[in-house]
Design a protein around this motif. Structure first.
Motif, mmCIF file in Angstrom:
data_model
loop_
_atom_site.group_PDB
_atom_site.id
_atom_site.type_symbol
_atom_site.label_atom_id
_atom_site.label_comp_id
_atom_site.label_asym_id
_atom_site.label_seq_id
_atom_site.Cartn_x
_atom_site.Cartn_y
_atom_site.Cartn_z
ATOM 1 N N GLY A 60 13.439 0.221 -9.257
ATOM 2 C CA GLY A 60 12.731 -0.450 -10.340
ATOM 3 C C GLY A 60 12.356 -1.882 -10.069
ATOM 4 O O GLY A 60 11.620 -2.492 -10.847
ATOM 5 N N ASP A 61 12.858 -2.451 -8.965
ATOM 6 C CA ASP A 61 12.526 -3.816 -8.592
ATOM 7 C C ASP A 61 11.564 -3.813 -7.411
ATOM 8 O O ASP A 61 11.373 -2.791 -6.747
ATOM 9 C CB ASP A 61 13.788 -4.595 -8.196
ATOM 10 N N GLN A 62 10.981 -4.969 -7.148
ATOM 11 C CA GLN A 62 10.217 -5.155 -5.932
ATOM 12 C C GLN A 62 11.138 -5.725 -4.860
ATOM 13 O O GLN A 62 11.990 -6.565 -5.145
ATOM 14 C CB GLN A 62 9.038 -6.097 -6.168
ATOM 15 N N ALA A 63 10.960 -5.271 -3.628
ATOM 16 C CA ALA A 63 11.814 -5.724 -2.539
ATOM 17 C C ALA A 63 10.981 -6.026 -1.312
ATOM 18 O O ALA A 63 10.051 -5.290 -0.980
ATOM 19 C CB ALA A 63 12.869 -4.669 -2.209
ATOM 20 N N GLN A 86 18.212 -7.087 9.361
ATOM 21 C CA GLN A 86 19.520 -6.802 8.782
ATOM 22 C C GLN A 86 19.525 -6.826 7.264
ATOM 23 O O GLN A 86 20.453 -6.295 6.653
ATOM 24 C CB GLN A 86 20.550 -7.807 9.301
ATOM 25 N N TYR A 87 18.517 -7.437 6.675
ATOM 26 C CA TYR A 87 18.507 -7.609 5.218
ATOM 27 C C TYR A 87 17.180 -7.166 4.610
ATOM 28 O O TYR A 87 16.138 -7.213 5.256
ATOM 29 C CB TYR A 87 18.718 -9.082 4.842
ATOM 30 N N GLN A 88 17.241 -6.799 3.356
ATOM 31 C CA GLN A 88 16.070 -6.722 2.499
ATOM 32 C C GLN A 88 16.331 -7.641 1.307
ATOM 33 O O GLN A 88 17.486 -7.915 0.964
ATOM 34 C CB GLN A 88 15.813 -5.286 2.032
ATOM 35 N N VAL A 89 15.277 -8.139 0.696
ATOM 36 C CA VAL A 89 15.418 -9.092 -0.396
ATOM 37 C C VAL A 89 14.842 -8.488 -1.666
ATOM 38 O O VAL A 89 13.654 -8.141 -1.722
ATOM 39 C CB VAL A 89 14.713 -10.426 -0.074
ATOM 40 N N ILE A 90 15.687 -8.358 -2.678
ATOM 41 C CA ILE A 90 15.259 -7.844 -3.976
ATOM 42 C C ILE A 90 14.677 -9.000 -4.775
ATOM 43 O O ILE A 90 15.335 -10.022 -4.973
ATOM 44 C CB ILE A 90 16.432 -7.216 -4.747
ATOM 45 N N LEU A 91 13.440 -8.841 -5.224
ATOM 46 C CA LEU A 91 12.744 -9.873 -5.997
ATOM 47 C C LEU A 91 12.876 -9.523 -7.471
ATOM 48 O O LEU A 91 12.120 -8.721 -8.001
ATOM 49 C CB LEU A 91 11.282 -9.957 -5.565
ATOM 50 N N HIS A 92 13.849 -10.126 -8.136
ATOM 51 C CA HIS A 92 14.135 -9.759 -9.528
ATOM 52 C C HIS A 92 13.135 -10.360 -10.517
ATOM 53 O O HIS A 92 12.679 -9.690 -11.438
ATOM 54 C CB HIS A 92 15.544 -10.229 -9.915
ATOM 55 N N ASN A 93 12.842 -11.644 -10.326
ATOM 56 C CA ASN A 93 12.070 -12.364 -11.336
ATOM 57 C C ASN A 93 11.224 -13.461 -10.698
ATOM 58 O O ASN A 93 11.413 -13.831 -9.537
ATOM 59 C CB ASN A 93 13.006 -13.010 -12.374
ATOM 60 N N ALA A 94 10.284 -13.968 -11.524
ATOM 61 C CA ALA A 94 9.544 -15.163 -11.122
ATOM 62 C C ALA A 94 10.536 -16.339 -11.043
ATOM 63 O O ALA A 94 11.544 -16.340 -11.757
ATOM 64 C CB ALA A 94 8.455 -15.445 -12.153
ATOM 65 N N PRO A 95 10.221 -17.317 -10.169
ATOM 66 C CA PRO A 95 9.036 -17.394 -9.313
ATOM 67 C C PRO A 95 9.237 -16.794 -7.915
ATOM 68 O O PRO A 95 8.355 -16.963 -7.069
ATOM 69 C CB PRO A 95 8.802 -18.899 -9.226
ATOM 70 N N ALA A 96 10.367 -16.129 -7.687
ATOM 71 C CA ALA A 96 10.612 -15.571 -6.347
ATOM 72 C C ALA A 96 9.505 -14.605 -5.944
ATOM 73 O O ALA A 96 9.043 -14.610 -4.799
ATOM 74 C CB ALA A 96 11.970 -14.884 -6.304
#
Length: 214
Positions: free
Chosen positions: A148-151, A158-168
């Motif tokens: 349900g999130d953008q990643a 080694q990592y993925q980054v979950i983008l939960h909210n603005a402004p990320a």
């Protein structure tokens, strides 16, 4: 990117364990069980026990632990020795991929991004990037849908980054468009440079932002 110094966030660093990890506090020993097996924690101090207990409940601000608060503030402000925090951070690094660093704003709300490991031996650090250093997203990095999130994810990292909210989310999408700097992103998106620097440092620590070739 090999930093000569570490970035200290002006936002709020948050910490948690992977959702499928749990802490077994046996009194004389502490073991963290996760998807890659069991991790024995050598430091069984009350501070480590409390930190792990809190982190097992979701992203938390560890400076709220009374025994750590003053030391943590000194680290954030660069105003003196912070040996207690550094010792705890070294212990957290032993968790490898079970550790989930997140970034929150100073409004007390939840994280705007979370860095989730996809390998067992991942150890997270925050590289310092100057405001005028030209950076870009690593080749092959894309935005995917994840629970349900953008990643942001890139094969082989080694990592993925979950983008939960603005402004990320907006910062990540701008980085996908062009080579740029922290200063330019802040100007275009009308954000504080310190906030953009935090997000870029977390993305760089995840290996997804790299120096642009000049």
């Amino acid at each position: 990117m090999v930093p000569t110094q570490s970035h200290v966030p002006t936002g709020r660093p948050l910490w948690s364990l992977l959702e499928d990890a749990f802490v077994d506090d046996g009194g004389d020993s502490i073991t963290v069980h996760g998807r890659w097996g069991a991790i024995e924690i050598a430091d069984t101090s009350p501070l480590v026990r409390e930190a792990l207990q809190r982190m097992s409940l979701g992203p938390v601000a560890l400076e709220n632990i009374s025994a750590l608060h003053e030391n943590f503030v000194r680290w954030k402000n660069g105003s003196g020795p912070c040996l207690i925090w550094r010792k705890l951070k070294n212990t957290l690094d032993q968790l490898g991929g079970c550790l989930v660093p997140s970034l929150g704003l100073n409004d007390g709300a939840g994280p705007i991004l979370s860095v989730v490991a996809v390998t067992k031996d991942a150890v997270f650090g925050l590289p310092h990037i100057t405001e005028d250093e030209l950076v870009t997203i690593r080749r092959g990095t894309e935005i995917e849908r994840l629970n349900g999130d953008q990643a942001l994810a890139c094969a082989g990292q080694q990592y993925q980054v979950i983008l939960h909210n603005a402004p990320a989310t907006e910062i990540a999408k701008w980085l996908l468009e062009t080579e740029t700097t922290i200063a330019d992103i802040a100007d275009v998106l009308h954000l504080q440079r310190s906030l953009v620097a935090d997000v870029v440092a977390y993305l760089a620590g995840a290996g997804l932002v790299v120096p642009a070739r000049r």
